[in-house]
Scaffold this motif. Structure first.
Motif, PDB file in Angstrom:
ATOM      1  N   GLY A 388       8.386   3.534  -7.094  1.00 13.27           N
ATOM      2  CA  GLY A 388       7.140   3.422  -7.849  1.00 13.27           C
ATOM      3  C   GLY A 388       7.441   3.141  -9.307  1.00 13.27           C
ATOM      4  N   VAL A 561       5.831   5.162  -1.476  1.00 17.31           N
ATOM      5  CA  VAL A 561       5.459   4.507  -2.739  1.00 17.31           C
ATOM      6  C   VAL A 561       4.535   5.460  -3.499  1.00 17.31           C
ATOM      7  CG1 VAL A 561       4.393   2.505  -3.842  1.00 17.31           C
ATOM      8  CG2 VAL A 561       5.659   2.228  -1.687  1.00 17.31           C
ATOM      9  N   ASP A 563       2.274   6.341  -6.737  1.00 18.82           N
ATOM     10  CA  ASP A 563       1.522   5.690  -7.827  1.00 18.82           C
ATOM     11  C   ASP A 563       0.457   6.661  -8.328  1.00 18.82           C
ATOM     12  OD1 ASP A 563       0.831   3.588  -9.562  1.00 18.82           O
ATOM     13  OD2 ASP A 563      -0.816   3.005  -8.232  1.00 18.82           O
ATOM     14  N   TYR A 584       4.589  -2.000  -3.182  1.00 20.99           N
ATOM     15  CA  TYR A 584       6.001  -2.188  -2.836  1.00 20.99           C
ATOM     16  C   TYR A 584       6.325  -3.679  -2.776  1.00 20.99           C
ATOM     17  CZ  TYR A 584      10.479  -1.814  -0.401  1.00 20.99           C
ATOM     18  OH  TYR A 584      11.806  -1.897  -0.057  1.00 20.99           O
TER      19      TYR A 584
END
Length: 595
Positions: A388, A561, A563, A584
């Motif tokens: 990330g 991922v 975020d 990603y």
């Protein structure tokens, strides 16, 4: 560069409460307390012999009028005995105070360091290392000086003042009243004048330190200075600072001149006045010449002690302030780890990790939610990668797993058991971290590898070094495994430091491995060697890989991922690449189009 000076130590008002706090130091004396109290007895004896000295000197002078040589010899022998006794008492006083202080402060230093090392990460995230160093060095040095000499000297001066006044009054009350009205006032005035001058001296020191900042900055950035052709600008800047130094120093010199004049007129004038009045009384037959001589010596005791006691009182105030600050640190609550070094083998865990609705904010920034409802599972033997943008909380996940900070919501499980149900030694004893910025300690390569397992055999250290791809470069050094790495490992390259850290982790043989951007700052050749070593390290254990370079995590069993504090995408490399407009996929395209 402003350096921390002993004079800068803040003072604490001497009150019943602050004295009670300062007395806590005696708890650390152990069985050395008696040395302090016996030292006080010798201090009293030293003061008594000091007070006997002027009395004997006056009697010796009076032998002139009596024309009694035999009595003079006896008094001279008495004086010799007083001096011998005073020197013996002083020796024992100093020896006992130093012995008491060193033993007590060794215990305080150890207790302070032991508590500091055990304090949680939340404490270190809010304190500067320089400040903590100052507590251990400057504050304890201040306490040391005070316990060794200042308290003893303060009490000695106090006894001398009181004792001298009693002796003066016993010689002649009229002369004593005259002396009291002048000598102590001049002594105290001299102290305040002296303190004012010292303030000016400190200003000069500060200005010199500021001018040194210019020199330091110029020397460190000399390539920029030359690139911009700014030599004359820097010279002008330094000239201005030097002018300030000269200006303040000249003013300080004038003040010292006034002070010298003050001493000559007031102090010596006072002595002249006391002697003149004493001579008048002696002519009138009220005191003998010997008594006048004794009176002058006791007056000098009062003058010198009145001048010195104010400075000593200030030193005691600083020491009480230092003691309070040291005990503030000792009162900080440490993490719960075993009370003594655990020699028994740490219970082995398998290494299944689960994050369930984990929420977290850093104590210093409560308003910013770093993690929100983070959920994922990492089963034994799996490689879980976390990717990330910068600052989304990737490294925070590693910190929470190691229990550096307490979570605000949700739970973290290891082998189905809440991490707060493990004792810290077991939990952290089953984990290893290879960080991006490897910290090595200033010993040898062998000692740094063995940090993962302090009781490791030579064979185990050798095997770990080979598996970490470190053996070849270590053997290339003249001193091999005994090579000293320098402070923070400065004598080794980034790739070499990483491989030492991997060897250290291998030796520990953890169930859970955390790799925090372990290859992001390396060149291609070093990265290849480190990556090979990491593959060996990850075998047969749960690995959590915080990654910056996506090329290093393509083979991960699962990629998370992260975020804005949440896991927004989850899957293998192929699954995530297939997501349209996925974070990603965008990161991947960005990195591989630039490489």
């Amino acid at each position: 560069m402003a350096r921390f000076k002993e004079n800068d130590l803040p003072k604490s008002k001497i009150t019943a409460s602050s004295l009670n706090k300062a007395k806590i130091i005696f708890r650390y004396a152990g069985n050395n307390s008696w040395k302090f109290y016996v030292g006080l007895i010798f201090l009293l004896l030293t003061s008594v012999t000091a007070l006997a000295f002027p009395k004997f000197m006056g009697m010796l002078v009076d032998c002139v009028n009596k024309k009694d040589a035999q009595l003079a010899n006896q008094i001279a022998l008495g004086l010799g005995l007083v001096l011998v006794l005073q020197s013996v008492f002083s020796f024992f006083r100093l020896s006992l105070f130093v012995n008491f202080t060193e033993n007590t402060l060794a215990n305080v230093r150890l207790a302070l360091y032991t508590n500091l090392v055990k304090l949680p990460m939340t404490f270190f995230s809010q304190k500067r290392v320089g400040e903590l160093n100052s507590r251990i060095s400057n504050d304890i040095t201040q306490i040391q000086d005070t316990l060794t000499t200042t308290i003893a000297e303060f009490l000695r001066q106090f006894i001398l003042i009181i004792g001298s006044f009693i002796m003066l009054a016993s010689i002649n009350v009229k002369l004593t009243i005259m002396m009291i009205s002048v000598v102590p006032l001049v002594g105290v005035a001299a102290v305040f004048f002296g303190r004012f001058i010292r303030k000016y001296s400190k200003k000069v020191q500060d200005q010199v330190a500021e001018s040194q900042v210019v020199v330091e900055e110029t020397m460190q950035g000399i390539s920029i200075v030359k690139a911009f052709a700014n030599e004359w600008y820097e010279i002008a800047r330094y000239r201005e600072k030097i002018k300030e130094v000269v200006k303040i120093a000249i003013k300080g010199g004038q003040l010292r001149g006034y002070f010298a004049s003050f001493i000559i007129i007031c102090l010596f004038g006072t002595i002249v006045a006391v002697v003149w009045y004493g001579v008048q009384l002696s002519i009138a037959g009220e005191i003998t010449v010997g008594e006048l001589f004794t009176f002058i010596l006791y007056s000098s005791y009062v003058g010198a002690s009145s001048g010195g006691i104010a400075e000593l009182y200030a030193q005691v105030q600083k020491a009480i302030g230092a003691t309070e600050r040291v005990f503030e640190l000792l009162e900080e609550k440490p993490e719960k780890i075993t009370a003594s070094p655990n020699t028994a083998a740490i219970e082995k865990i398998q290494g299944n990790v689960s994050f369930r609705n984990v929420a977290f904010s850093y104590p210093s920034r409560k308003e910013i939610k770093v993690l929100k409802n983070v959920n994922f599972n990492a089963n034994f033997g799996q490689k879980i990668a976390i990717v990330g943008p910068s600052g989304v909380g990737k490294s925070t996940i590693a910190s929470l797993l190691l229990r550096f900070y307490d979570i605000e919501g949700g739970e973290i499980l290891v082998d189905g058991k809440n991490i707060y149900d493990f004792d810290l030694e077991t939990l952290r004893g089953n984990m290893s971290i290879v960080p991006q910025d490897v910290i090595l300690f200033g010993g040898t390569i062998k000692e740094n590898i063995a940090y993962g397992k302090p009781d490791a055999t030579e064979e185990e250290i050798l095997t770990a070094a080979k598996q970490a791809n470190a053996f070849n470069f270590i053997e290339g050094f003249p001193e091999k495994f005994e090579t000293v790495v320098g402070e923070r490992g400065i004598k080794l390259s980034g790739g070499q430091r990483q491989r030492i850290a991997i060897a250290r982790a291998l030796l520990k043989n953890p169930s859970i491995l955390i790799l925090d951007e372990a290859t992001s700052s390396l060149d291609s050749e070093s990265e290849k060697l480190v990556q090979e070593a990491l593959e060996i390290l990850m075998e047969g254990r749960t690995s959590i890989i915080i990654a910056h370079r996506l090329s290093t995590i393509r083979s991960a069993d699962q990629i998370l991922v992260l975020d804005k504090g949440e896991i927004t995408e989850q899957g293998t490399h192929q699954e995530l690449i297939a997501l349209e407009n996925g974070i990603y996929k965008n990161l991947s395209n960005l990195q591989f189009s630039n490489s």
